[in-house]
Design a protein around this motif. Structure first.
Motif, mmCIF file in Angstrom:
data_model
loop_
_atom_site.group_PDB
_atom_site.id
_atom_site.type_symbol
_atom_site.label_atom_id
_atom_site.label_comp_id
_atom_site.label_asym_id
_atom_site.label_seq_id
_atom_site.Cartn_x
_atom_site.Cartn_y
_atom_site.Cartn_z
ATOM 1 N N VAL A 95 6.232 -6.424 5.504
ATOM 2 C CA VAL A 95 6.314 -5.134 4.801
ATOM 3 C C VAL A 95 5.824 -5.282 3.371
ATOM 4 O O VAL A 95 5.086 -4.458 2.848
ATOM 5 C CB VAL A 95 7.775 -4.598 4.824
ATOM 6 N N VAL A 96 6.278 -6.411 2.738
ATOM 7 C CA VAL A 96 5.857 -6.636 1.347
ATOM 8 C C VAL A 96 4.338 -6.821 1.274
ATOM 9 O O VAL A 96 3.663 -6.288 0.396
ATOM 10 C CB VAL A 96 6.595 -7.855 0.764
ATOM 11 N N LEU A 97 3.815 -7.616 2.202
ATOM 12 C CA LEU A 97 2.369 -7.841 2.203
ATOM 13 C C LEU A 97 1.609 -6.547 2.456
ATOM 14 O O LEU A 97 0.563 -6.279 1.827
ATOM 15 C CB LEU A 97 2.010 -8.866 3.273
ATOM 16 N N LEU A 98 2.102 -5.729 3.374
ATOM 17 C CA LEU A 98 1.445 -4.436 3.629
ATOM 18 C C LEU A 98 1.481 -3.542 2.406
ATOM 19 O O LEU A 98 0.522 -2.855 2.069
ATOM 20 C CB LEU A 98 2.106 -3.747 4.816
ATOM 21 N N ALA A 99 2.643 -3.546 1.711
ATOM 22 C CA ALA A 99 2.769 -2.723 0.498
ATOM 23 C C ALA A 99 1.816 -3.200 -0.578
ATOM 24 O O ALA A 99 1.147 -2.401 -1.259
ATOM 25 C CB ALA A 99 4.217 -2.767 -0.003
ATOM 26 N N LEU A 100 1.720 -4.537 -0.754
ATOM 27 C CA LEU A 100 0.780 -5.054 -1.758
ATOM 28 C C LEU A 100 -0.675 -4.721 -1.390
ATOM 29 O O LEU A 100 -1.490 -4.379 -2.250
ATOM 30 C CB LEU A 100 0.948 -6.563 -1.884
ATOM 31 N N GLY A 101 -1.004 -4.827 -0.112
ATOM 32 C CA GLY A 101 -2.366 -4.493 0.315
ATOM 33 C C GLY A 101 -2.701 -3.027 0.074
ATOM 34 O O GLY A 101 -3.813 -2.679 -0.365
ATOM 35 N N ALA A 102 -1.706 -2.152 0.382
ATOM 36 C CA ALA A 102 -1.943 -0.720 0.162
ATOM 37 C C ALA A 102 -2.118 -0.409 -1.319
ATOM 38 O O ALA A 102 -2.981 0.371 -1.723
ATOM 39 C CB ALA A 102 -0.785 0.076 0.749
ATOM 40 N N ALA A 103 -1.264 -1.047 -2.151
ATOM 41 C CA ALA A 103 -1.373 -0.813 -3.597
ATOM 42 C C ALA A 103 -2.726 -1.289 -4.120
ATOM 43 O O ALA A 103 -3.374 -0.629 -4.954
ATOM 44 C CB ALA A 103 -0.236 -1.525 -4.327
ATOM 45 N N ARG A 104 -3.152 -2.474 -3.666
ATOM 46 C CA ARG A 104 -4.452 -2.992 -4.119
ATOM 47 C C ARG A 104 -5.601 -2.063 -3.699
ATOM 48 O O ARG A 104 -6.540 -1.806 -4.464
ATOM 49 C CB ARG A 104 -4.672 -4.367 -3.536
ATOM 50 N N THR A 105 -5.510 -1.524 -2.475
ATOM 51 C CA THR A 105 -6.547 -0.605 -1.998
ATOM 52 C C THR A 105 -6.589 0.654 -2.829
ATOM 53 O O THR A 105 -7.663 1.146 -3.221
ATOM 54 C CB THR A 105 -6.296 -0.261 -0.528
#
Length: 393
Positions: A1-11
Motif C-alpha cells: 500500500v505504501v509503495l502504491l501510494a508513493l508511486g501514485a504521488a510520484r506520478t
C-alpha cells in the motif's frame, strides 16, 4: 500500500511539473519576438535634394541672317569669344547682285526727282505770269512729290540690302564659349532658321550657370529667394559648389504639382560644364510652424515601422509585453523615413518590420531594444531595420 501510494504521488507530481513545463513552452512559442526602435524628434531644418541639369546663363543658337555659302569660319568648339567677335564669313553673290540693282534703281529715282523738281520750278514761274493753269501746276507738283517718294523707297531698299550684305559677317552676340559648330567651308546656309540647315554655331555663357529645379508642393514653403544651395557632382566626389536661389515661379504647376525654381551657380574657374547632371541640396529655413513641431509630437520614423490597414495607417508599439496598434498621421515622406505628425510619444518602442498578421493586444517579446536616443534619419542603416527573427525557446 505504501509503495502504491508513493508511486501514485510520484506520478501526480511528475504530471504536474510536465504540464507546467509544456505550458511554459507553448507560451514561449506563441509569443512574437520583435526588434524595436525609438522615434526621432523631427528637425525643423529639413534638407531637400533634387536632381538638376547645368545650363549656361545664356545659351543661344547662331543662325545666318542672309543666304549664301560659308566662305570661312574662325571659331571652333571650345573657343572663348568676346561679344562682337567674328565667327564666320559668308559669300552672298545673290545679295550683292540685288544691292547693285537697287543702287542703280536709286540713281534712276534720283534723276527723275531732279527733273521733276526742275520742271516744278519752271511751271511755278509760268503760273506767276498766268501762262499755265493751276491744274497743270498741281500736276507738276504731284509728279515732284511722287519722284521724292520713289527716291525714299529706293534709298530704303538700298539700306536693307546693305544690312543684309553686312550679315555676311556672323558675329557673337555675347561673350561665351562655342559649344557647337555645324558648318564647314562651302556649306549652303539659309537666312534665319528656314530650310534643312541647322544653326551655324551654338554659344553659351558659362559664368554663371543656371539650374532649373522643380520643387514638390510639400516643400515649396521652405524655398526662399536668396537661399543658399549646395551642388554636387558624382564625377567630383567630396567637392561641393555653392549657389543661390535667384528666383521662383511663385505658383504650383497644376499638372506636376511642383514649383519651378532657378538657381544661379558661379563658375569662374570653368570646372562645371553646361549639360552636366547634378544634385542640388536645399536646406529648409525654420519657421514658427516648424519650431513648434516637436512640441506637438512630430517625429521621424523608418518606413518599415508602418502598417497600412483599412482603418488607416498604424504603427505597432510594444508596450508592457503587448502590441498597441496606434493610429498615426503621416506628414512628409523622405524615402527611407517618414514624418509622423501625431500619434507618437518619444518613449514609444516602435516594432520594426511588423507582420501583416500582427493584432492588437498580441503578446510580444523584445529581443533587441533600441538605445535611449534613436540615430538620425540619415544614419539609419539596414542593420537597424532587419526583419524580426523567431526565437522559440
Amino acid at each position: 500500500v505504501v509503495l502504491l501510494a508513493l508511486g501514485a504521488a510520484r506520478t501526480l507530481v511528475g504530471r504536474y511539473y510536465n504540464a507546467h513545463a509544456l505550458e511554459r513552452q507553448v507560451s514561449a512559442q506563441t509569443s512574437r519576438y520583435v526588434s524595436t526602435i525609438a522615434p526621432k524628434p523631427a528637425n525643423a531644418n529639413r534638407e531637400l535634394t533634387l536632381p538638376g541639369t547645368l545650363q549656361g546663363y545664356v545659351e543661344s543658337p547662331i543662325y545666318a541672317r542672309t543666304s549664301g555659302y560659308v566662305l570661312r569660319w574662325f571659331k571652333d568648339i571650345g573657343a572663348h569669344v568676346d561679344k562682337g567677335e567674328v565667327l564666320a564669313l559668308l559669300d552672298t553673290p545673290e545679295v550683292d547682285q540685288e544691292l547693285n540693282q537697287a543702287q542703280a534703281t536709286r540713281n534712276q529715282a534720283a534723276a527723275r526727282k531732279a527733273l521733276a523738281q526742275t520742271s516744278l520750278a519752271r511751271w511755278q514761274n509760268l503760273r506767276q505770269k498766268d501762262a499755265v493753269s493751276q491744274q497743270e501746276l498741281d500736276e507738276r507738283t504731284s509728279a515732284a512729290n511722287q519722284a521724292q517718294a520713289d527716291l525714299a523707297a529706293a534709298d530704303a531698299n538700298v539700306r536693307r540690302l546693305q544690312e543684309l550684305q553686312g550679315f555676311r559677317r556672323v558675329v557673337a552676340p555675347f561673350a561665351g564659349v562655342v559649344t557647337k559648330r555645324n558648318v564647314d567651308v562651302g556649306t549652303l546656309v539659309n537666312a534665319g532658321n528656314a530650310g534643312a540647315n541647322r544653326e551655324l554655331f551654338t554659344l553659351a555663357q558659362t559664368d554663371p550657370l543656371r539650374i532649373y529645379l522643380y520643387v514638390p508642393q510639400a516643400y515649396s514653403q521652405q524655398v526662399k529667394v536668396g537661399q543658399d544651395v549646395a551642388v554636387t557632382l558624382s564625377e567630383l566626389p567630396g567637392q561641393t559648389f555653392h549657389g543661390t536661389i535667384a528666383r521662383a515661379s511663385g505658383a504650383i504647376d497644376a499638372t506636376t504639382r511642383t514649383m519651378q525654381v532657378e538657381v544661379q551657380l558661379p563658375n569662374k574657374d570653368g570646372r562645371l560644364l553646361p549639360g552636366a547632371y547634378v544634385q542640388v541640396a536645399i536646406k529648409g529655413k525654420s519657421s514658427g510652424d516648424d519650431a513648434g513641431a516637436n512640441a506637438r509630437g512630430t517625429f521621424l520614423v523608418p518606413t518599415n515601422t508602418l502598417l497600412f490597414r483599412k482603418e488607416g495607417p498604424r504603427i505597432a508599439i510594444a508596450e508592457n509585453g503587448r502590441v498597441d496598434l496606434r493610429p498615426v498621421t503621416i506628414g512628409r515622406d523622405y524615402g527611407r523615413t517618414v514624418e509622423v505628425v501625431s500619434g507618437l510619444k518619444a518613449t514609444d518602442a516602435l516594432i520594426l518590420n511588423p507582420a501583416d498578421s500582427i493584432e492588437q493586444g498580441e503578446a510580444v517579446t523584445i529581443v533587441a531594444p533600441a538605445p535611449a536616443s534613436a540615430p538620425a534619419a540619415s544614419a539609419w542603416t539596414d542593420r537597424d531595420c532587419v526583419s524580426p527573427r523567431w526565437r522559440p525557446r
